[in-house]
Design an enzyme around this catalytic site. Structure first.
Site, PDB file in Angstrom:
ATOM      1  N   TYR A 120      88.058 -42.566  41.001  1.00 61.15           N
ATOM      2  CA  TYR A 120      87.645 -42.426  39.603  1.00 61.15           C
ATOM      3  C   TYR A 120      86.259 -43.040  39.465  1.00 61.15           C
ATOM      4  N   GLN A 312     104.224 -81.140  38.890  1.00 63.02           N
ATOM      5  CA  GLN A 312     105.098 -80.248  38.115  1.00 63.02           C
ATOM      6  C   GLN A 312     104.321 -79.632  36.942  1.00 63.02           C
ATOM      7  N   GLU A 405      88.463 -52.509  34.611  1.00 64.51           N
ATOM      8  CA  GLU A 405      89.184 -51.920  33.467  1.00 64.51           C
ATOM      9  C   GLU A 405      88.773 -52.552  32.149  1.00 64.51           C
ATOM     10  N   GLU A 407      85.637 -55.471  30.785  1.00 65.57           N
ATOM     11  CA  GLU A 407      85.363 -56.908  30.861  1.00 65.57           C
ATOM     12  C   GLU A 407      86.176 -57.614  29.763  1.00 65.57           C
TER      13      GLU A 407
HETATM   14  C1  LIG Z   1      98.405 -50.731  38.877  1.00 64.89           C
HETATM   15  C2  LIG Z   1      97.637 -51.978  39.078  1.00 64.89           C
HETATM   16  C3  LIG Z   1      96.722 -51.901  40.249  1.00 64.89           C
HETATM   17  C4  LIG Z   1      95.548 -52.681  40.110  1.00 64.89           C
HETATM   18  C5  LIG Z   1      94.470 -52.229  41.048  1.00 64.89           C
HETATM   19  C6  LIG Z   1      93.321 -51.746  40.286  1.00 64.89           C
HETATM   20  C7  LIG Z   1      92.146 -51.395  41.103  1.00 64.89           C
HETATM   21  C8  LIG Z   1      90.881 -51.475  40.329  1.00 64.89           C
HETATM   22  C9  LIG Z   1      90.687 -50.341  39.356  1.00 64.89           C
HETATM   23  C10 LIG Z   1      89.482 -50.571  38.519  1.00 64.89           C
HETATM   24  C11 LIG Z   1      89.018 -49.293  37.936  1.00 64.89           C
HETATM   25  C12 LIG Z   1      87.949 -49.424  36.870  1.00 64.89           C
HETATM   26  O1  LIG Z   1      87.465 -50.450  36.584  1.00 64.89           O
HETATM   27  S1  LIG Z   1      87.540 -47.969  36.148  1.00 64.89           S
HETATM   28  C13 LIG Z   1      86.303 -48.338  34.996  1.00 64.89           C
HETATM   29  C14 LIG Z   1      86.858 -49.081  33.821  1.00 64.89           C
HETATM   30  N1  LIG Z   1      85.864 -49.184  32.790  1.00 64.89           N
HETATM   31  C15 LIG Z   1      86.129 -49.694  31.635  1.00 64.89           C
HETATM   32  O2  LIG Z   1      87.218 -50.146  31.369  1.00 64.89           O
HETATM   33  C16 LIG Z   1      85.013 -49.643  30.661  1.00 64.89           C
HETATM   34  C17 LIG Z   1      85.278 -50.490  29.468  1.00 64.89           C
HETATM   35  N2  LIG Z   1      84.752 -49.831  28.276  1.00 64.89           N
HETATM   36  C18 LIG Z   1      85.523 -49.134  27.452  1.00 64.89           C
HETATM   37  O3  LIG Z   1      86.720 -48.944  27.688  1.00 64.89           O
HETATM   38  C19 LIG Z   1      84.886 -48.577  26.237  1.00 64.89           C
HETATM   39  O4  LIG Z   1      83.597 -48.232  26.432  1.00 64.89           O
HETATM   40  C20 LIG Z   1      85.007 -49.495  25.032  1.00 64.89           C
HETATM   41  C21 LIG Z   1      86.453 -49.452  24.618  1.00 64.89           C
HETATM   42  C22 LIG Z   1      84.607 -50.932  25.347  1.00 64.89           C
HETATM   43  C23 LIG Z   1      84.083 -49.008  23.935  1.00 64.89           C
HETATM   44  O5  LIG Z   1      84.210 -47.617  23.816  1.00 64.89           O
HETATM   45  P1  LIG Z   1      83.353 -46.775  22.797  1.00 64.89           P
HETATM   46  O6  LIG Z   1      83.548 -45.349  23.171  1.00 64.89           O
HETATM   47  O7  LIG Z   1      81.960 -47.296  22.729  1.00 64.89           O
HETATM   48  O8  LIG Z   1      84.115 -47.043  21.498  1.00 64.89           O
HETATM   49  P2  LIG Z   1      83.891 -48.047  20.290  1.00 64.89           P
HETATM   50  O9  LIG Z   1      82.759 -47.528  19.479  1.00 64.89           O
HETATM   51  O10 LIG Z   1      83.841 -49.449  20.684  1.00 64.89           O
HETATM   52  O11 LIG Z   1      85.222 -47.802  19.549  1.00 64.89           O
HETATM   53  C24 LIG Z   1      85.456 -46.598  18.838  1.00 64.89           C
HETATM   54  C25 LIG Z   1      86.925 -46.499  18.503  1.00 64.89           C
HETATM   55  O12 LIG Z   1      87.630 -46.025  19.647  1.00 64.89           O
HETATM   56  C26 LIG Z   1      88.738 -46.847  19.866  1.00 64.89           C
HETATM   57  N3  LIG Z   1      89.082 -46.793  21.296  1.00 64.89           N
HETATM   58  C27 LIG Z   1      88.318 -47.181  22.343  1.00 64.89           C
HETATM   59  N4  LIG Z   1      88.989 -46.994  23.474  1.00 64.89           N
HETATM   60  C28 LIG Z   1      90.190 -46.461  23.141  1.00 64.89           C
HETATM   61  C29 LIG Z   1      91.330 -46.044  23.890  1.00 64.89           C
HETATM   62  N5  LIG Z   1      91.369 -46.146  25.217  1.00 64.89           N
HETATM   63  N6  LIG Z   1      92.385 -45.558  23.213  1.00 64.89           N
HETATM   64  C30 LIG Z   1      92.358 -45.472  21.850  1.00 64.89           C
HETATM   65  N7  LIG Z   1      91.323 -45.845  21.109  1.00 64.89           N
HETATM   66  C31 LIG Z   1      90.248 -46.333  21.732  1.00 64.89           C
HETATM   67  C32 LIG Z   1      88.306 -48.194  19.388  1.00 64.89           C
HETATM   68  O13 LIG Z   1      89.403 -49.019  19.137  1.00 64.89           O
HETATM   69  C33 LIG Z   1      87.558 -47.825  18.143  1.00 64.89           C
HETATM   70  O14 LIG Z   1      88.487 -47.595  17.105  1.00 64.89           O
HETATM   71  P3  LIG Z   1      88.139 -47.964  15.607  1.00 64.89           P
HETATM   72  O15 LIG Z   1      88.051 -49.448  15.549  1.00 64.89           O
HETATM   73  O16 LIG Z   1      86.836 -47.322  15.312  1.00 64.89           O
HETATM   74  O17 LIG Z   1      89.310 -47.418  14.864  1.00 64.89           O
HETATM   75  C1  LIG Z   2      86.987 -55.083  41.828  1.00 61.56           C
HETATM   76  C2  LIG Z   2      86.375 -54.052  40.936  1.00 61.56           C
HETATM   77  C3  LIG Z   2      86.802 -52.737  41.019  1.00 61.56           C
HETATM   78  C4  LIG Z   2      86.223 -51.752  40.228  1.00 61.56           C
HETATM   79  N1  LIG Z   2      86.628 -50.450  40.354  1.00 61.56           N
HETATM   80  C5  LIG Z   2      86.045 -49.476  39.610  1.00 61.56           C
HETATM   81  C6  LIG Z   2      86.426 -48.108  39.760  1.00 61.56           C
HETATM   82  O1  LIG Z   2      87.294 -47.766  40.563  1.00 61.56           O
HETATM   83  N2  LIG Z   2      85.805 -47.173  39.022  1.00 61.56           N
HETATM   84  C7  LIG Z   2      84.845 -47.499  38.131  1.00 61.56           C
HETATM   85  O2  LIG Z   2      84.308 -46.599  37.490  1.00 61.56           O
HETATM   86  N3  LIG Z   2      84.469 -48.784  37.953  1.00 61.56           N
HETATM   87  C8  LIG Z   2      85.039 -49.777  38.664  1.00 61.56           C
HETATM   88  N4  LIG Z   2      84.668 -51.093  38.493  1.00 61.56           N
HETATM   89  C9  LIG Z   2      83.657 -51.428  37.505  1.00 61.56           C
HETATM   90  C10 LIG Z   2      84.236 -52.137  36.291  1.00 61.56           C
HETATM   91  O3  LIG Z   2      85.053 -51.299  35.541  1.00 61.56           O
HETATM   92  C11 LIG Z   2      83.101 -52.700  35.450  1.00 61.56           C
HETATM   93  O4  LIG Z   2      82.405 -53.643  36.236  1.00 61.56           O
HETATM   94  C12 LIG Z   2      83.623 -53.315  34.177  1.00 61.56           C
HETATM   95  O5  LIG Z   2      84.069 -52.323  33.286  1.00 61.56           O
HETATM   96  C13 LIG Z   2      82.602 -54.249  33.491  1.00 61.56           C
HETATM   97  O6  LIG Z   2      81.450 -53.586  33.196  1.00 61.56           O
HETATM   98  P1  LIG Z   2      80.004 -54.136  33.621  1.00 61.56           P
HETATM   99  O7  LIG Z   2      80.030 -54.389  35.067  1.00 61.56           O
HETATM  100  O8  LIG Z   2      79.045 -53.165  33.076  1.00 61.56           O
HETATM  101  O9  LIG Z   2      79.864 -55.520  32.886  1.00 61.56           O
HETATM  102  P2  LIG Z   2      78.852 -55.886  31.723  1.00 61.56           P
HETATM  103  O10 LIG Z   2      79.234 -55.094  30.512  1.00 61.56           O
HETATM  104  O11 LIG Z   2      77.465 -55.750  32.164  1.00 61.56           O
HETATM  105  O12 LIG Z   2      79.226 -57.392  31.501  1.00 61.56           O
HETATM  106  C14 LIG Z   2      78.329 -58.492  31.636  1.00 61.56           C
HETATM  107  C15 LIG Z   2      78.546 -59.479  30.472  1.00 61.56           C
HETATM  108  O13 LIG Z   2      78.148 -58.851  29.264  1.00 61.56           O
HETATM  109  C16 LIG Z   2      79.133 -59.016  28.268  1.00 61.56           C
HETATM  110  N5  LIG Z   2      79.133 -57.846  27.376  1.00 61.56           N
HETATM  111  C17 LIG Z   2      78.862 -56.556  27.676  1.00 61.56           C
HETATM  112  N6  LIG Z   2      79.001 -55.784  26.590  1.00 61.56           N
HETATM  113  C18 LIG Z   2      79.356 -56.571  25.584  1.00 61.56           C
HETATM  114  C19 LIG Z   2      79.656 -56.351  24.204  1.00 61.56           C
HETATM  115  N7  LIG Z   2      79.627 -55.140  23.677  1.00 61.56           N
HETATM  116  N8  LIG Z   2      79.995 -57.419  23.467  1.00 61.56           N
HETATM  117  C20 LIG Z   2      80.058 -58.642  23.999  1.00 61.56           C
HETATM  118  N9  LIG Z   2      79.783 -58.913  25.286  1.00 61.56           N
HETATM  119  C21 LIG Z   2      79.444 -57.893  26.071  1.00 61.56           C
HETATM  120  C22 LIG Z   2      80.442 -59.114  29.051  1.00 61.56           C
HETATM  121  O14 LIG Z   2      81.418 -59.784  28.297  1.00 61.56           O
HETATM  122  C23 LIG Z   2      79.996 -59.908  30.288  1.00 61.56           C
HETATM  123  O15 LIG Z   2      80.062 -61.269  29.977  1.00 61.56           O
HETATM  124  C24 LIG Z   2      85.218 -52.095  39.293  1.00 61.56           C
HETATM  125  C25 LIG Z   2      84.792 -53.431  39.203  1.00 61.56           C
HETATM  126  C26 LIG Z   2      85.355 -54.402  40.004  1.00 61.56           C
HETATM  127  C27 LIG Z   2      84.871 -55.818  39.900  1.00 61.56           C
END
Ligand SMILES: CCCCCCCCCCCC(=O)SCCNC(=O)CCNC(=O)[C@H](O)C(C)(C)COP(=O)(O)OP(=O)(O)OC[C@H]1O[C@@H](n2cnc3c(N)ncnc32)[C@H](O)[C@@H]1OP(=O)(O)O
Ligand SMILES: Cc1cc2nc3c(=O)[nH]c(=O)nc-3n(C[C@H](O)[C@H](O)[C@H](O)COP(=O)(O)OP(=O)(O)OC[C@H]3O[C@@H](n4cnc5c(N)ncnc54)[C@H](O)[C@@H]3O)c2cc1C
Length: 642
Positions: A120, A312, A405, A407
């Protein structure tokens, strides 16, 4: 107890059977301890075991059961990851939730048979959190009915996706979709990255590994760039969104429905964190019941370090948290599966609640898991610092969850949006519209806690106290936010100025949910012995957690200083009560030695023999005189002697 932890008698029994089968299959064991391997060797070793598993999986588990597959992976491949970690955790869930039936028929069977390996790819070098500002583009070419994927500059390189660097030949890639010069925002596309026969990157693709990390080094987290790389229109994942041949865009029923793969991991990772916390505690608690150091009573022999109250206090509240996370995680997965089913049939009404809940839980659980594992390491003294304990690896992997997933701070702020909206309902007299997770915000609180006055309240008074502080902090932070806006501050500026207070509200709300999940579980248990042991743990949990957040309840006099003393006394009382059960409470998780990979925490308790044997097998001990000595140190000493 194992049945409580793993969800049922059957699940616990199946785990045991699977572990027993693996114990009989030496080809599935680590060929040497992982800490003695280079990164390349670990990746090779993991791929070796993975291919054997693919052949023999059907003999060991029911491959259609995700819980069995998860256990098999933990035992054989371990928590440092594997070449197909993201394939199962995100690639298949993304296709299952976001590809149309036709697309699923084309890709899913191939992915499930492991004909192809996928990941992904969303995060970029320049942006991970702010998905709206990702820079990779997918521009629709009407003439050829293709999307053209492009990386406009270095910050647009995909960066971090697990297994992207070397293992995967496909990915779900998130890119801004542009049709007739209009940007429709980030969308997921199925993209082939490498030739299926040669595994060479396809023309137009730049790809590689991002280098070693704090932990998780068996995973080849990667970078990826596109140079005007073309894919068919039908590779846009089209279950919810559609683009027709003429470029007509059909929007999804919910703007964030394409984020479902992230919500999937946030829901499932909670029990993964509980397992890591329990693993580290299992190691530390077993060791603490073997290690003797010092005397409590000078006339008596040296005691096991687990007898010290400080030890503990360092370990037992985290044992309670591990159970609490496991129970809260199980509830969350249930809710997630329900919402997913509803979403598939077009009902998206529960998505906001699920998003709020999982955002808060992933943040609090990963943070506290990291805290607990680090305490477990320190509780093992010097040996905790050795890789023989394996705790440092568990720690490194677990705290990755604070970042991936979403920060943690960012995700707490997502929950805060939901809480502020709920607070607005309360303030405008519309409490009846509050969802079940926040209904307590609309309930009038008593002026003071009755915690010490109704000690047999079955935790009701504790839950009320958690509700009180969570409600008060939510309303306070919301007041601060609305107040700033009333004074003319722009919404976003006001939000930022309140964000520390908002996140405090999110944490309190989440901690309340965790406590309630623990109480719900204990109330359901019929077996009296199990209930008793878990009730003790729950007593420790509610008192310890309340003490940890006591300042919020002292601020408005909801708790008094004498009540705080009562809570403290309860903590000490339950530390002592739990002591005889401490090792069993962790052994109940039934981690095998193979799964724990800890020399220090083995079931046999032969700590010193095992450590000495392990040290002797260190590659540095293959020879008595290292070449670093003959080449540098010896000549230096000789020169100094002249
Ligand atoms: C098995 C174990 C193994 C474990 C093993 C695992 C291996 C590692 C896997 C790692 C894989 C990854 O990291 S993959 C990459 C992951 N990346 C992320 O998670 C990125 C984080 N960023 C985000 O999710 C998003 O950009 C947000 C949520 C921060 C902001 O999104 P945005 O599009 O800018 O939206 P924002 O303006 O803030 O919000 C607009 C409205 O949408 C809503 N909204 C936002 N997201 C959602 C949502 N998902 N579902 C419903 N509603 C949502 C908000 O509440 C808000 O509602 P309202 O208030 O307006 O009503
Ligand atoms: C082990 C590991 C596995 C991963 N696997 C995947 C994967 O499989 N696929 C994938 O696509 N990605 C993956 N990622 C990436 C991961 O999802 C991102 O690193 C994560 O979503 C954080 O985003 P960033 O790195 O841009 O952090 P940043 O957003 O740059 O964070 C830096 C600092 O800024 C602050 N910050 C940023 N935005 C805001 C805000 N709006 N308000 C307040 N504070 C803010 C944060 O709190 C943090 O303190 C992985 C990362 C790690 C470490």
């Amino acid at each position: 107890m194992a049945a409580q932890i793993w969800g049922s008698e059957k699940r616990a029994r199946r785990r045991r059977e699977i572990s027993a089968k693996i114990a009989q299959m030496p080809e599935l064991h680590d060929s040497k301890p992982l800490p003695f391997m280079t990164r390349e060797e670990k990746i090779m070793e993991s791929a070796r075991k993975l291919t054997i598993l693919t052949e023999k999986m059907g003999q060991i588990i029911d491959p259609t059961d995700p819980a069995e597959l998860y256990h098999l992976n933990n035992e054989v491949l371990g928590l440092e990851g594997n070449p197909m970690a993201l394939h199962g955790v995100m690639f298949i869930p993304a296709l299952s939730a976001q590809a149309s039936d036709e697309q699923q028929a084309k890709w899913l069977p191939r992915a499930l048979r492991r004909e192809i390996i996928g990941t992904y790819a969303q995060t970029e070098l320049g942006h991970g959190t702010n998905l709206q500002n990702l820079e990779t583009t997918a521009t629709y070419d009407l003439a050829t009915q293709e999307f053209v994927l492009h990386t406009p500059q270095i910050t647009a390189l995909k960066w971090w996706p697990g297994n992207l660097g070397k293992s995967s030949n496909y990915a779900v890639v998130v890119a801004h979709m542009i049709i007739k010069a209009k940007n429709y925002g980030p969308h997921p596309f199925m993209v082939q990255l490498r030739d299926e026969k040669t595994h060479e990157p396809l023309p137009g693709i730049t790809i590689g590994d991002i280098g070693p990390k704090m932990a998780y080094n068996i995973v080849d987290n990667g970078f990826l760039g596109f140079n005007k790389y073309r894919i068919p229109r039908t590779n846009l994942l089209m279950r919810h969104t559609k683009v027709e041949a003429d470029g007509t865009y059909i929007k999804p029923p919910h703007a964030k429905i394409n984020y479902s793969a992230m919500v999937h991991v946030r829901a499932y990772m909670l029990t993964g964190q509980a397992i890591m916390l329990a693993s580290a505690l299992n190691i530390a608690t077993r060791y603490s019941s073997v290690r003797r150091q010092g005397q409590i009573d000078k006339s008596q022999p040296e005691v096991k370090v687990l007898e010290y109250q400080t030890q503990q206090h360092r370990l037992f509240p985290s044992i309670a948290r591990a159970y609490a996370f496991q129970f809260a995680g199980a509830e969350t997965v249930k809710l997630y599966e329900h919402v997913l089913k509803e979403m598939k049939s077009g009902n998206v009404s529960l998505m906001a609640d699920l998003h709020a809940l999982t955002s808060g839980l992933k943040s609090v659980v990963t943070y506290q898991t990291g805290e607990g594992i680090e305490q477990a390491r320190m509780a093992c003294g010097g040996h905790g610092y050795s890789m023989a304990s394996y705790i440092s690896e568990i720690y490194g992997v677990a705290i990755g969850g604070c970042t991936y997933e979403g920060e943690n701070m960012v995700m707490l702020l997502q929950l805060a949006r939901y809480l502020v909206k709920s607070a607005a309902l309360v303030k405008s007299g519309q409490s009846s519209k509050l969802g079940p997770l926040v209904a307590y915000l609309g309930v009038k609180s008593e002026p003071t806690s009755l915690i010490d006055r109704i000690p047999n309240s079955g935790f009701t008074e504790y839950v009320k106290t958690f509700q009180h502080v969570s409600k008060r902090q939510t309303l306070k932070a919301a007041d601060m936010f609305f107040g700033l806006m009333e004074k003319g501050e722009k919404r976003e500026i006001a939000w930022n100025k309140c964000s520390v207070e908002l996140n405090r509200a999110s944490r309190l709300h989440t901690r309340l949910f965790i406590v309630e999940a623990f109480v719900r579980r204990v109330n359901e248990i019929a077996d009296i012995r199990i209930k008793e042991a878990l009730t003790d743990l729950l007593h420790l949990h509610v008192n310890y957690e309340l003490l940890d957040i006591a300042s919020y309840a002292l601020e408005d006099g909801f708790l008094s200083a004498s009540q705080l003393d009562y809570i403290r006394d309860q903590v000490y009382l339950y530390l002592g009560k739990i002591r005889p059960n401490a090792v069993s409470l962790l052994d109940s998780w039934e981690f095998s030695d193979i799964e724990l990979r800890s020399v220090l925490g083995r079931r046999d308790g032969n700590v010193y023999e095992n450590l000495f044997k392990w040290a002797k097998s260190s590659p540095l001990n293959k020879t008595d005189v290292l070449s670093s000595v003959t080449q540098y140190l010896k000549p230096m000493m000789e020169k100094a002697r002249l």
